[in-house]
Structure formats: structure tokens, C-alpha cells
Design a protein around this motif. Structure first.
Motif, PDB file in Angstrom:
ATOM      1  N   ASP A 160      -0.344   3.045   2.889  1.00 21.13           N
ATOM      2  CA  ASP A 160       0.146   1.743   2.421  1.00 21.13           C
ATOM      3  C   ASP A 160      -0.007   0.616   3.449  1.00 21.13           C
ATOM      4  OD1 ASP A 160       0.831   2.841  -0.025  1.00 21.13           O
ATOM      5  OD2 ASP A 160       2.851   3.382   0.649  1.00 21.13           O
ATOM      6  N   VAL A 161      -1.158   0.550   4.072  1.00 25.10           N
ATOM      7  CA  VAL A 161      -1.413  -0.526   5.028  1.00 25.10           C
ATOM      8  C   VAL A 161      -2.019  -1.721   4.295  1.00 25.10           C
ATOM      9  CG1 VAL A 161      -2.649  -1.211   7.123  1.00 25.10           C
ATOM     10  CG2 VAL A 161      -1.799   1.134   6.872  1.00 25.10           C
ATOM     11  N   GLU A 162      -1.286  -2.818   4.240  1.00 23.24           N
ATOM     12  CA  GLU A 162      -1.780  -3.996   3.537  1.00 23.24           C
ATOM     13  C   GLU A 162      -2.925  -4.646   4.311  1.00 23.24           C
ATOM     14  OE1 GLU A 162       1.519  -6.258   1.665  1.00 23.24           O
ATOM     15  OE2 GLU A 162       0.165  -7.965   1.967  1.00 23.24           O
ATOM     16  N   GLY A 163      -3.908  -5.093   3.595  1.00 20.19           N
ATOM     17  CA  GLY A 163      -5.012  -5.810   4.225  1.00 20.19           C
ATOM     18  C   GLY A 163      -6.067  -4.919   4.861  1.00 20.19           C
ATOM     19  N   CYS A 217      -2.899   5.130  -0.429  1.00 16.98           N
ATOM     20  CA  CYS A 217      -1.893   4.366  -1.161  1.00 16.98           C
ATOM     21  C   CYS A 217      -0.912   5.336  -1.805  1.00 16.98           C
ATOM     22  CB  CYS A 217      -2.592   3.508  -2.216  1.00 16.98           C
ATOM     23  SG  CYS A 217      -1.456   2.640  -3.297  1.00 16.98           S
ATOM     24  N   SER A 218       0.382   5.130  -1.560  1.00 17.90           N
ATOM     25  CA  SER A 218       1.368   6.111  -2.045  1.00 17.90           C
ATOM     26  C   SER A 218       1.504   6.109  -3.560  1.00 17.90           C
ATOM     27  CB  SER A 218       2.726   5.854  -1.388  1.00 17.90           C
ATOM     28  OG  SER A 218       3.141   4.529  -1.684  1.00 17.90           O
ATOM     29  N   THR A 219       1.107   5.023  -4.218  1.00 21.99           N
ATOM     30  CA  THR A 219       1.234   4.995  -5.675  1.00 21.99           C
ATOM     31  C   THR A 219      -0.090   5.300  -6.377  1.00 21.99           C
ATOM     32  OG1 THR A 219       0.837   2.616  -5.640  1.00 21.99           O
ATOM     33  CG2 THR A 219       3.137   3.331  -5.699  1.00 21.99           C
ATOM     34  N   ALA A 220      -1.154   5.395  -5.587  1.00 24.73           N
ATOM     35  CA  ALA A 220      -2.467   5.653  -6.184  1.00 24.73           C
ATOM     36  C   ALA A 220      -3.348   6.405  -5.216  1.00 24.73           C
ATOM     37  CB  ALA A 220      -3.126   4.332  -6.573  1.00 24.73           C
ATOM     38  N   PHE A 221      -3.096   7.719  -5.112  1.00 18.06           N
ATOM     39  CA  PHE A 221      -3.915   8.485  -4.159  1.00 18.06           C
ATOM     40  C   PHE A 221      -4.846   9.443  -4.880  1.00 18.06           C
ATOM     41  CE2 PHE A 221       0.272  10.442  -4.665  1.00 18.06           C
ATOM     42  CZ  PHE A 221      -0.059  11.722  -5.088  1.00 18.06           C
ATOM     43  N   GLU A 222      -4.646   9.580  -6.165  1.00 17.77           N
ATOM     44  CA  GLU A 222      -5.429  10.565  -6.924  1.00 17.77           C
ATOM     45  C   GLU A 222      -6.400   9.820  -7.829  1.00 17.77           C
ATOM     46  OE1 GLU A 222      -7.098  12.984  -9.421  1.00 17.77           O
ATOM     47  OE2 GLU A 222      -5.848  14.005  -7.945  1.00 17.77           O
ATOM     48  N   ALA A 223      -7.679  10.176  -7.753  1.00 14.54           N
ATOM     49  CA  ALA A 223      -8.702   9.392  -8.454  1.00 14.54           C
ATOM     50  C   ALA A 223      -9.306  10.074  -9.672  1.00 14.54           C
ATOM     51  CB  ALA A 223      -9.827   9.052  -7.489  1.00 14.54           C
TER      52      ALA A 223
END
Lengths: 430, 219
Positions: free
Chosen positions: A173-176, A212-218
Motif C-alpha cells: 500500500d505505498v501511494e505513488g 495492494c492490500s485490497t487488490a493483490f489477486e489478479a
């Protein structure tokens, strides 16, 4: 959301467009598509002819969108599509089609048959005729967030293992950050080396990246089952994650259908272009290589070959990059017959590997892949799709062939020297 | 109706009816198919050289790698009979004269012995293709009444035309009238059967090439 025949037919009517109409009108029953399909070449059964797999869709097209077809329907001369028929077609549309796209590559009149199979699956799914295996995977992806029930704590645990084993921080979750890396559950659970490899490569290239903690699975079984509504939910999760973190590029993992789902279908599913780019990890590695951001040392000396994932070559256009990357680290890289654009499928794409009832057929069809391996007798096989990898491993074991299968990204990372000073100077994700 | 009246009818009224149905049929079918439209692709395109709808329209005339070996009869037979048909239809002087009368367009014809040879080769290739359709499990499995019917409708004009020129079996006038009639039936049926691929194949190849070119894949 109950599935009924009526709904399925309505969906099929909706998916028929000018290309599909043109394709059905162009077919001359030459049967060449069969010669391109591993389910036909390995079984010799004509029912596996790709264009035949679309017969119910063709009849709906004729009955609804042609003058003669409508007349025939009015006077009762045409046969309506029934539930029983669609039920019979399940094995043809799912078990014996991996959406590999070889049929579309050879059809002399230019029919994009796999485009039609993908659309036909929308109706199969809406009428309740999708196979249980893929249906369950979709449900898990939508409700839990992963087809294999992998949740955030499992990812965190793997991140921790990798950080401990390799001494490289895994940013979350690192922004930017420039890149957002998404994974397949298979990579989280079975091949955590992939995550370590990405971390090493990014560190050497000096690029900022994040999970991303809310979207790590593709992975997107919604695409495989043919349910655009669910596929959209899955894609949207990644889009929202990427846009919240304001990343420039989302890196699709070593998974063919995840790439297709996100890169090509994604914007069409959500109805707008993305605010970021989508690239397959192999494309990113190719770019790093071209920009001299990827420095490897040493070579593998055993006999290696590369298995092209269908969605990456025929359906994705990533053909040259894996070869350049292979040659960076392999002294003895040999190409199989038909390698590259016309490579043969592992037999498990398009959701086929999730269908238990299709296992015997899949192993039969694997004989095509086996013949490619037999032709070059590799010591190891390299690929760039976690699903291909697991299917290849299982099938090779079935045929008692002792050929290990490895991921290209990991192999590249194995040849990256430990850049400790740089890491200390520039901690990732800080 | 004697044979001369028959010939006059097929050359006049018959031809008018057939050409009218053909033109209206083709227009209607093209509209029926292509007016369905398609959705705009919202994904970001990737460009690659040699990838476009236009490229695929031409490239698909060649056998993809490995395919010629897998199905030589389909490819070689297919080339021979399609090219043969084109030579016979557009290279035979009397045909050019007819087209010239109808449209004003004209070009030099090919020697009649050559046309004769082309007609025989075309028929031979079509017979081989028919045999292949009967003997190959996949082709037999896919075949419906329409496949046999359209084969016969394509074969008859070549056969009757050749027989008329060779003065075989029937008096020239009768055979010529039968030849013209067979062409008229072919024209009427073409827009409503798989023979319509003569038109839609360009659209199909273009769509396939276009959709894949968007992904940067030359197909």
C-alpha cells in the motif's frame, strides 16, 4: 441471480455482433480449425472441431438475425436451442476449449473462433451450464478475493517469509509507487519465489513498487466462466486499488488469463479506459532489459526450452521478450517445434484445469505438448504462467517424464547479483 | 418451348431475374450482417508492424506454418479450384463479352485451349475436394445438405460450360442454355448459402486482423 435458459438465450442474442455474423456466414465447413485444436489432433474425434463447439450460438444467430432464419422459425422449420442441448455442449465449450486461439490463427476465411467461444460462454453461464469447478472458483474470487481462498493474512505471511529469506522489504500500500504488482493465488501459495524474484528485480532496476492490500489477486475466473458481471467485479477491485495508490503501471503476474482479463477485457468490462497502464511481468522485464536496468550474471548450462503461454503470445503479442530474456541467462536454450506464435497449449487454460470432469481428456490432449518436449528433450522447461506451470507439472508427472518446470521471472532473478549497497542506500517503498 | 426459345429466355428474362435477386440478395445480406455493428474497444491499443485488418485480408490466403502438411488437400485443392474458377469465369472471351455488354468493362481473353485445360483442372480439383469431404471424418461430420448442394451448384456451370464448348451429349444450343441456367441458379442461391463467403470473407479476415492488431498481434 438465477440462471435460466431464457436468460441464457437473451444473453446470447446480446453478444452477437457484426464480427460474429460475418464469421458464421464465412464458414465453409473446411474443418481446418480441427487441425489446429489439440483436443481434436490428440483424440481424432470430430466433435472437437472448434467451429462445431459453437453450433447452438450459430443457430440462435440464424434464427434471430437473418431474414431466412426468421422465416424458417415462423413456419416451424428451425430447431430451438434447449437446456438439454446446452448441457451437452458444456463439455465442448469448457472442458475441450482452453481459449488458446490456434483455431482463430489458422481459419482461412479469417474467423476469430475463440472470440466466439468467449462470447458463447456468456450465454452458457447465464443459462446455468458452466462447469461447477470454474463456478466455484468465481464465487470464491468474488466473495473471498481469491479462487484458492487466499486472504490477506496469507499474503502477509508469505511477504514476511520472503523478507526474512531474502532480506528485501516487500512494500504494501505505498501511494505513488511506479508499479503495483498483482499476483495469482497460485504464486502466493505454491510459488512464493515469484514475489522474491520481483522484489530483487525491482531493487536492481531502482524502481518503486507496491502490493495492494485490497487488490493483490489478479486471476479472473469470471472471464473463464464467461460471466462479464462477475469479471467486472474482480477487475474493478484492481482498478480501484491502482487508482487509490496512484500507480503508473499495474504488473500482471505470470498468469495468462489474468493478463487478458486485466489488459484487454478490463476497460471494456468496466466501461471506461484505465488511468494507468497494464503490463505483463515479462513485458516489464523486456523493458528493463532494453533500458539496461536488468543486469544478470552467469548462465544456466542445462538444456532449457520455453513454453509460450497462449494468452501471452497469440492473444497478447508478447513473443520476442521471453526469448531475449532466455538468452540472457541460458547457454543452451532450444526452441520446440511450433514455438512462439503457434505454440501448443498446455491443455489447462481458459479454466479447463479447474474442471475435474475434464481431467482425462486434458491428459489425452497433453500428448501434443509431450510430442513437442520429445522433439527437443529439454532438461527443464521454462514458462511465464503459473497455471501453465502447474498443469505442465501435473501432466509431466502423469506421463512419468522427469522435466522440472520453472518460471522465467524467477530464473532471471536467480542471475541477479546481490545489490546490497544500493538496497541500503535506497530502501524500497520508503 | 423449343431449345432456341429456352436459350432466349435464359439469356433475357432469366438472366434479369437472376441478376436482380443476386444484387438485392447481396445488398440485403451485407446490410443484415454488418449493420449489427460492434462495441468500441476501450483497452489501450498496442501497435506492432504487420498487424492490421488489411494485412490479415491478404495474409490469410496463405497457409499458416505447419498447416499445409496437416491438410494438403484442403489447401492445394482449394487454391486450384478457386483460381481455376476465376480463370474460367473471367478469362473466357464469351464471358468477357457478356460482362462488357452488362457493365461496359472489358479486358483481353485467354486462349480457348488454356480455358479448356483450366476447366478440366478445376473440375478435377472439385472432385478431389468432394472426395475429401466424404472421406475425411471432420469434413463429413461438419457437412450438411447445404455443403453438398452448393458443391453441385458450383460444379454444374463448369461442367455444362465445358460440355457446351466440347459439343458433348446435347446439342450446343441446349447445353448453352443449361449452362446459363445453372449460372443463374448459382447467382440466386449464392447470397443465402455458405457461398456468400465470397463476400463476407473479406469482412471476417478484416475483423480478425483488426481485433488482434489492437493487441499488437499480427494474425
Amino acid at each position: 441471480m438465477s440462471a435460466t435458459l431464457e436468460k441464457g438465450i437473451r444473453v446470447l442474442k446480446e453478444v452477437i455482433d457484426a464480427p460474429i455474423a460475418s464469421y458464421f456466414n464465412s464458414c465453409v465447413h473446411c474443418g481446418l480449425c480441427a487441425e489446429a485444436c489439440l483436443f481434436y489432433t490428440e483424440t481424432g474425434d470430430p466433435k472437437y472441431t472448434p467451429i462445431h463447439k459453437l453450433e447452438p450460438l450459430r443457430r440462435i444467430y440464424e434464427q434471430e438475425y437473418t431474414l431466412l432464419g426468421r422465416l424458417k422459425k415462423m413456419v416451424g422449420l428451425s430447431k430451438a436451442v434447449t437446456d438439454d442441448e446446452l448441457d451437452q455442449w458444456q463439455a465442448l465449450v469448457y472442458n475441450s476449449c482452453t481459449l488458446c486461439g490456434r483455431c482463430s490463427a489458422v481459419c482461412p476465411v479469417g474467423n476469430d473462433i475463440v472470440y466466439m467461444v468467449r462470447k458463447f460462454r456468456e450465454g452458457m453461464s447465464a443459462s446455468g451450464h458452466a462447469p461447477a469447478g470454474i463456478k466455484d472458483a468465481v464465487t470464491r474470487t468474488v466473495t473471498v478475493g481469491s479462487p484458492m481462498n487466499v486472504k490477506l493474512p496469507a499474503l502477509r505471511a508469505q511477504m514476511k517469509h520472503v523478507e526474512e529469506d531474502y532480506g528485501i522489504p516487500i512494500p504494501l500500500d505505498v501511494e505513488g509507487a511506479e508499479y503495483m504488482v498483482v499476483l495469482s493465488s497460485m504464486e502466493i501459495m505454491n510459488f512464493p519465489e515469484y514475489l522474491a524474484a520481483v522484489a530483487k528485480i525491482m531493487q536492481q532496476a531502482g524502481k518503486t513498487w507496491t502490493l495492494c492490500s485490497t487488490a493483490f489477486e489478479a486471476t479472473n475466473a469470471g472471464i473463464q466462466i464467461g460471466n462479464s458481471d462477475l469479471a467486472k467485479v474482480i477487475v474493478l477491485r484492481i482498478v480501484e486499488g491502482a487508482e487509490t495508490l496512484k500507480v503508473k503501471t499495474v504488473i500482471s503476474p505470470e498468469c495468462g488469463h489474468a493478463y487478458t482479463a486485466l489488459r484487454w477485457e478490463g476497460p471494456n468490462l468496466i466501461g471506461r479506459p484505465f488511468g494507468f497502464e497494464v503490463k505483463h511481468i515479462i513485458e516489464v522485464l523486456g523493458e528493463f532489459q532494453a533500458q539496461r536496468l536488468l543486469q544478470t550474471e552467469g548462465f544456466e548450462t542445462d538444456r532449457l526450452t520455453f513454453h509460450d503461454p497462449c494468452q501471452l503470445v497469440r492473444r497478447g503479442g508478447v513473443i520476442q521478450q521471453p526469448r531475449t530474456l532466455m538468452n540472457m541467462v541460458a547457454k543452451n536454450f532450444v526452441e520446440m517445434p511450433d514455438a512462439g506464435y503457434m505454440n501448443w497449449c498446455c491443455g489447462g487454460g481458459g479454466g479447463a484445469s479447474a474442471i475435474e470432469a475434464g481431467e482425462d481428456l486434458r491428459l489425452e490432449a497433453f500428448k501434443k505438448k509431450k510430442s513437442q518436449f520429445d522433439a527437443v528433450k529439454p532438461d527443464r522447461v521454462v514458462t511465464a504462467c503459473a497455471n501453465c506451470r502447474i498443469v505442465l507439472e501435473e501432466s509431466l508427472e502423469h506421463y512419468k517424464m522427469d522435466i522440472p518446470v520453472i518460471g522465467l521471472t524467477e530464473m532471471i532473478a536467480d542471475h541477479i547479483s546481490e545489490p546490497v549497497p544500493q538496497a541500503a542506500a535506497k530502501p524500497e517503498g520508503a | 418451348m423449343n431449345e432456341l426459345q429456352f436459350l432466349t429466355w435464359v439469356r433475357g428474362t432469366g438472366l434479369n431475374i437472376a441478376v436482380a435477386i443476386f444484387l438485392l440478395g447481396v445488398t440485403w445480406r451485407l446490410f443484415e450482417i454488418y449493420s449489427l455493428g460492434r462495441k468500441k474497444d476501450l483497452s489501450m491499443p498496442r501497435h506492432a508492424s504487420g498487424a492490421s485488418g488489411f494485412h490479415t485480408v491478404f495474409r490469410r490466403s496463405l497457409a499458416p506454418p505447419g498447416m499445409l502438411k496437416r491438410s494438403p488437400v484442403s489447401y492445394i485443392g482449394g487454391y486450384v479450384f478457386h483460381i481455376g474458377l476465376a480463370v474460367v469465369v473471367f478469362g473466357f472471351a464469351p464471358h468477357i463479352l457478356l460482362i462488357s455488354n452488362l457493365t461496359g468493362l472489358s479486358w483481353p481473353g485467354l486462349p480457348s485451349q488454356f480455358i479448356d485445360l483450366a476447366a478440366v483442372v478445376t473440375m478435377a480439383a472439385m472432385l478431389v475436394m468432394l472426395f475429401d469431404r466424404i472421406s475425411k471424418p471432420v469434413k463429413r461430420f461438419l457437412s450438411t445438405f447445404e455443403d453438398w448442394f452448393t458443391w453441385a451448384l458450383t460444379f454444374l456451370p463448369v461442367l455444362t460450360g465445358w460440355m457446351a464448348v466440347q459439343h458433348l451429349l446435347l446439342p450446343y444450343t441446349t447445353m448453352l442454355a443449361l449452362h446459363i441456367l445453372s449460372v443463374e441458379i448459382l447467382l440466386i442461391v449464392l447470397p443465402f448459402t455458405k457461398l456468400f463467403h465470397a463476400f463476407t470473407l473479406f469482412g471476417s479476415r478484416w475483423y480478425n486482423g483488426r481485433v488482434n492488431a489492437h493487441k499488437g498481434v499480427p494474425v
